[in-house]
Motif scaffolding. Structure first.
Motif, PDB file in Angstrom:
ATOM      1  N   GLN A 101       0.837  -1.196   0.000  1.00 15.48           N
ATOM      2  CA  GLN A 101       0.000   0.000   0.000  1.00 15.48           C
ATOM      3  C   GLN A 101       0.873   1.247   0.000  1.00 15.48           C
ATOM      4  O   GLN A 101       1.828   1.359   0.766  1.00 15.48           O
ATOM      5  CB  GLN A 101      -0.914  -0.010   1.227  1.00 15.48           C
ATOM      6  CG  GLN A 101      -1.853   1.175   1.292  1.00 15.48           C
ATOM      7  CD  GLN A 101      -2.884   1.048   2.397  1.00 15.48           C
ATOM      8  OE1 GLN A 101      -3.138  -0.043   2.908  1.00 15.48           O
ATOM      9  NE2 GLN A 101      -3.487   2.157   2.789  1.00 15.48           N
ATOM     10  N   ASN A 102       0.567   2.173  -0.905  1.00 20.78           N
ATOM     11  CA  ASN A 102       1.405   3.361  -1.039  1.00 20.78           C
ATOM     12  C   ASN A 102       0.569   4.538  -1.502  1.00 20.78           C
ATOM     13  O   ASN A 102      -0.557   4.385  -1.978  1.00 20.78           O
ATOM     14  CB  ASN A 102       2.543   3.090  -2.034  1.00 20.78           C
ATOM     15  CG  ASN A 102       2.027   2.810  -3.431  1.00 20.78           C
ATOM     16  OD1 ASN A 102       1.775   3.731  -4.212  1.00 20.78           O
ATOM     17  ND2 ASN A 102       1.845   1.528  -3.757  1.00 20.78           N
ATOM     18  N   ASN A 107       1.631   6.688  -3.850  1.00 17.41           N
ATOM     19  CA  ASN A 107       2.045   7.112  -5.186  1.00 17.41           C
ATOM     20  C   ASN A 107       1.071   6.691  -6.278  1.00 17.41           C
ATOM     21  O   ASN A 107       1.208   7.094  -7.431  1.00 17.41           O
ATOM     22  CB  ASN A 107       3.430   6.540  -5.509  1.00 17.41           C
ATOM     23  CG  ASN A 107       4.489   7.014  -4.532  1.00 17.41           C
ATOM     24  OD1 ASN A 107       4.474   8.165  -4.107  1.00 17.41           O
ATOM     25  ND2 ASN A 107       5.394   6.127  -4.159  1.00 17.41           N
TER      26      ASN A 107
END
Length: 441
Positions: free
Chosen positions: A162-163, A165
């Motif tokens: 999970q990020n 970006n």
């Protein structure tokens, strides 16, 4: 009658069904691979995995999976299957599977109460597109299907977490939507031959595990992005076709596209047909030539493997033209090496000492298949050049001894098929008069 067929008892038993994997390719480097129950067990698994030329031709998982849900009387029945942290399987859609067969294309039959639904998958040749056809064979009341795409957009040997970006924006296209989660990636188009309702419901699905990677002792957990779901009503006897590809399709063309591709398939009605079908999965044809991929889901194009596999994947199934096309591509790379020119970046290991020997072995197999006269006419110049070059000491790591045998040095780099390394050094250094090299010589 299908030669590959599995019944309910095997399919609902994960110990038996999870180890069985199905591979489909488009003969251009893209593939779909998963277990026969649709649960991905390796990080390299995915519904649409494509090579991206601008990223060193590495394979990238675009669409990891697509969860289907049957809705009747407001009650959902999810047909998907994932393994989450702690070995928990959810939503256990495999319990609805009644049969799996692969006569022409992979087909799964589900039964949910009075609903009988089939799912068939086919890859479009030479195009980064997979089609899935859903047919409602039987139903006693109004039925709706939901489809949740699990997106990855990452290299097939890596994992995503999970990020912030990720680009959550999407565009509406004909009968579907498109996404491009990260810069540099192609756009993924997801469409249907019937107009769906798209419900945006973005969420990360965390802690998805890949049991085969867990067993290998390598990283095995990732998070996948599910941006929402499609919803389409379906009538008894009706078929819905889902398309996932890197270009936008015309929804009206999907049914014809499916039927044309289906007509070109070899039915797996015998063991020979299964082998013939499998052999063709490893062809790669593009603007650079025709190749043999050394293995899915992670093998690159290797020179040694190309010459070893060439007769069996072409001549043994009466594909002589493919033998010549693949040999032409590989021999061009070999000639570049002989001439000290820039090495072909697509074909790995063309400089290994046994590769020219395997090239001549492959020509010998062609002679056995097509006749010596035909082989002489087609390949004598290549064979003669290779032999003269070796005898003259042209190869930097293959030396003809006074005994007539050939020697090689493999102390600092692996030179044979036993090529495992540790910190760049061969685990099993092999030097001198290697038995398989001299058998070929």
């Amino acid at each position: 009658m299908s030669y590959l067929k599995f019944d309910k008892n095997l399919m609902i038993n994960l110990e038996q069904s999870l180890p069985k994997e199905m591979l489909r390719t488009n003969q251009a480097g893209a593939y779909h691979c998963s277990s026969i129950v649709g649960c991905n067990t390796r990080k390299q698994h995915g519904l649409l995995v494509i090579p991206i030329k601008e990223m060193d031709n590495k394979s990238f998982v675009m669409l990891s999976s697509l969860d289907e849900t049957v809705i009747q009387h407001g009650a959902p029945f999810n047909l998907g299957l994932h393994r989450y942290s702690g070995g928990v399987y959810s939503p256990k859609g495999h319990k609805y599977i009644r049969e799996y067969d692969c006569e022409s294309v992979p087909r799964t039959t589900y039964r949910v109460g009075g609903v009988i639904l089939t799912k068939e998958m086919i890859f479009i040749s030479q195009e980064n597109r997979i089609l899935i056809r859903y047919t409602l064979v039987d139903a006693h009341s109004a039925t709706t299907l939901q489809f949740r795409p699990f997106l990855a957009f990452r290299e097939s040997n890596e994992l995503v977490v999970q990020n912030g970006n990720l680009n959550q924006n999407y565009n509406e296209v004909n009968n579907g939507v498109s996404f491009c989660l990260y810069d540099g990636f192609p756009t993924l188009y997801m469409q249907f031959n019937h107009k769906p309702t798209w419900v945006s419901q973005p969420n990360w699905y965390n802690g998805i595990e890949y049991v085969k990677d867990l067993e290998r002792g390598v990283p095995y957990t990732e998070d996948l992005w599910v941006p929402g779901y499609f919803e389409i009503p379906i009538k008894k006897g009706e078929s819905i076709i889902f398309s996932a590809g890197t270009t936008e399709a015309s929804p009206r063309s999907l049914n014809k596209m499916y039927e044309v591709e289906l007509a070109s398939r070899t039915c797996r009605t015998s063991f020979y047909n299964c082998l013939k079908n499998a052999a063709k999965q490893f062809y790669i044809k593009d603007e650079d030539g025709e190749f043999i991929k050394s293995g899915y889901p992670w093998g690159p194009i290797r020179a040694r493997d190309t010459f070893i596999a060439l007769p069996g994947t072409t001549l043994a199934i009466n594909h002589e033209n493919d033998f010549h096309d693949i040999m032409a591509t590989a021999s061009k790379a070999l000639n570049n090496f002989i001439d000290n020119e820039t090495l072909d970046s697509r074909i790995h290991g063309i400089d290994l000492p046994d590769v020219p020997l395997w090239a001549i072995w492959s020509i010998q197999q062609y002679a056995k298949n097509a006749g010596v006269d035909k082989a002489r006419e087609k390949y004598l110049p290549l064979a003669a050049r290779i032999l003269d070059w070796i005898i003259a000491g042209g190869h930097p790591n293959l030396e003809v001894q006074t005994s007539g045998l050939v020697a090689t040095a493999g102390t600092s780099v692996p030179v044979s098929w036993m090529n495992a390394t540790s910190n760049g050094w061969p685990l099993i250094p092999r030097s001198g008069l290697l038995v398989e090299f001299n058998a070929l010589w």
